[in-house]
Design a protein around this motif. Structure first.
Motif, mmCIF file in Angstrom:
data_model
loop_
_atom_site.group_PDB
_atom_site.id
_atom_site.type_symbol
_atom_site.label_atom_id
_atom_site.label_comp_id
_atom_site.label_asym_id
_atom_site.label_seq_id
_atom_site.Cartn_x
_atom_site.Cartn_y
_atom_site.Cartn_z
ATOM 1 N N GLY A 72 0.806 -1.210 0.000
ATOM 2 C CA GLY A 72 0.000 0.000 0.000
ATOM 3 C C GLY A 72 0.840 1.262 0.000
ATOM 4 N N SER A 73 0.321 2.293 -0.640
ATOM 5 C CA SER A 73 1.040 3.561 -0.691
ATOM 6 C C SER A 73 0.242 4.704 -0.062
ATOM 7 C CB SER A 73 1.388 3.911 -2.143
ATOM 8 O OG SER A 73 0.218 4.038 -2.921
ATOM 9 N N SER A 74 -0.854 4.381 0.572
ATOM 10 C CA SER A 74 -1.664 5.409 1.226
ATOM 11 C C SER A 74 -0.881 6.024 2.386
ATOM 12 C CB SER A 74 -2.967 4.807 1.740
ATOM 13 O OG SER A 74 -3.653 5.742 2.544
ATOM 14 N N SER A 75 -1.051 7.319 2.562
ATOM 15 C CA SER A 75 -0.356 7.996 3.659
ATOM 16 C C SER A 75 -1.189 8.010 4.938
ATOM 17 C CB SER A 75 -0.008 9.430 3.243
ATOM 18 O OG SER A 75 -1.182 10.128 2.895
ATOM 19 N N THR A 76 -2.333 7.327 4.943
ATOM 20 C CA THR A 76 -3.208 7.336 6.122
ATOM 21 C C THR A 76 -3.347 5.951 6.746
ATOM 22 O OG1 THR A 76 -5.162 7.035 4.725
ATOM 23 C CG2 THR A 76 -4.533 9.308 5.237
ATOM 24 N N LEU A 77 -2.358 5.099 6.562
ATOM 25 C CA LEU A 77 -2.422 3.728 7.075
ATOM 26 C C LEU A 77 -2.100 3.658 8.563
ATOM 27 C CD1 LEU A 77 -0.560 1.953 4.150
ATOM 28 C CD2 LEU A 77 -3.010 1.937 4.595
ATOM 29 N N GLU A 78 -2.587 2.592 9.192
ATOM 30 C CA GLU A 78 -2.230 2.338 10.583
ATOM 31 C C GLU A 78 -0.737 2.079 10.692
ATOM 32 O OE1 GLU A 78 -4.522 -0.814 12.383
ATOM 33 O OE2 GLU A 78 -6.330 -0.173 11.314
ATOM 34 N N LEU A 136 -3.213 -5.109 -5.440
ATOM 35 C CA LEU A 136 -3.886 -6.266 -6.033
ATOM 36 C C LEU A 136 -3.649 -6.324 -7.537
ATOM 37 C CD1 LEU A 136 -7.243 -6.173 -4.051
ATOM 38 C CD2 LEU A 136 -5.382 -7.845 -3.816
ATOM 39 N N ASP A 137 -3.666 -5.176 -8.195
ATOM 40 C CA ASP A 137 -3.395 -5.116 -9.626
ATOM 41 C C ASP A 137 -2.008 -5.690 -9.916
ATOM 42 O OD1 ASP A 137 -3.714 -4.192 -12.421
ATOM 43 O OD2 ASP A 137 -2.246 -2.671 -11.848
ATOM 44 N N GLU A 138 -1.024 -5.292 -9.136
ATOM 45 C CA GLU A 138 0.345 -5.779 -9.342
ATOM 46 C C GLU A 138 0.447 -7.275 -9.051
ATOM 47 O OE1 GLU A 138 2.544 -1.559 -8.294
ATOM 48 O OE2 GLU A 138 1.929 -2.886 -6.669
ATOM 49 N N GLY A 166 -2.258 -4.299 0.972
ATOM 50 C CA GLY A 166 -2.428 -3.112 0.140
ATOM 51 C C GLY A 166 -3.819 -3.070 -0.449
ATOM 52 N N GLY A 167 -4.035 -2.089 -1.282
ATOM 53 C CA GLY A 167 -5.342 -1.876 -1.897
ATOM 54 C C GLY A 167 -5.375 -2.263 -3.354
ATOM 55 N N LEU A 168 -6.098 -1.488 -4.144
ATOM 56 C CA LEU A 168 -6.313 -1.824 -5.550
ATOM 57 C C LEU A 168 -5.021 -1.905 -6.347
ATOM 58 C CD1 LEU A 168 -9.476 0.318 -6.373
ATOM 59 C CD2 LEU A 168 -9.345 -2.146 -5.939
#
Length: 182
Positions: free
Chosen positions: A9-15, A111-113, A106-108
């Motif tokens: 994941g690349s989100s900056s709002t993760l736990e 999963l795509d990768e 991670g997210g979309l």
């Protein structure tokens, strides 16, 4: 040793626990002498895995499309940063430059990768190890659903066997190293 591509994941709002897992993964890669191949970002888990890899002594290769460079999220601390025209070129280059693949939560995009490398493996475009790091059941529902596709004959059983699941960072890296040695 090996060039290991990490999807995450690349989100900056993760736990914080996910960032810690990514940093631990990166450090372990470096300590074992591997090169990190990443999506070339400096945010979220992607940034944490790259920082951890450098802290562990790994060479880092970031591969990022121009659109994300334009968003100013490129990991400019990478030992090597390759900028591609688009996401498809990024994935193709990540596959070409890697010896194995490790998928963290991670997210979309993650999963795509994962599905890209899994599909290309199923089509025998490559025979590189694919491991999913699933320390606390993050991917259990997905794996269960995919196993259901085997029962309906949408997925061959042998294809399911090409992705291995590990529950810890050491287990994931041991699995990759054994697959590469065998």
């Amino acid at each position: 040793m090996a060039a290991i591509c990490v999807f995450c994941g690349s989100s900056s709002t993760l736990e914080q626990r996910w960032l810690d897992l990514a940093a631990e993964t990166g450090r372990a890669l470096g300590e074992r002498g591997h090169t990190l191949v990443s999506g070339g970002g400096c945010v979220g888990m992607m940034g944490a895995v790259a920082d951890g890899a450098r802290a562990g002594g790994a060479h880092t290769l970031g591969i990022i499309p121009q659109c994300l460079v334009d968003w100013e999220v490129a990991d400019t601390s990478s030992d090597e940063l390759v900028v591609t025209d688009d996401m498809a070129a990024r994935k193709n280059l990540m596959i070409d430059r890697s010896d194995a693949f490790l998928t963290l939560p991670g997210g979309l995009g993650t999963l795509d990768e994962l599905f890209e490398v899994w599909t290309t493996s199923a089509l025998e475009v490559h025979r590189k190890p694919i491991v999913v790091l699933d320390p606390d059941g993050f991917y259990d529902g997905l794996i269960s659903w995919l196993n259901g596709l085997v029962a309906t004959k949408f997925v061959r059983p042998a294809v399911m066997d090409t992705v291995l699941v590990a529950r810890s960072v050491p287990e994931a890296l041991d699995t990759i190293e054994a697959a590469l040695a065998g």
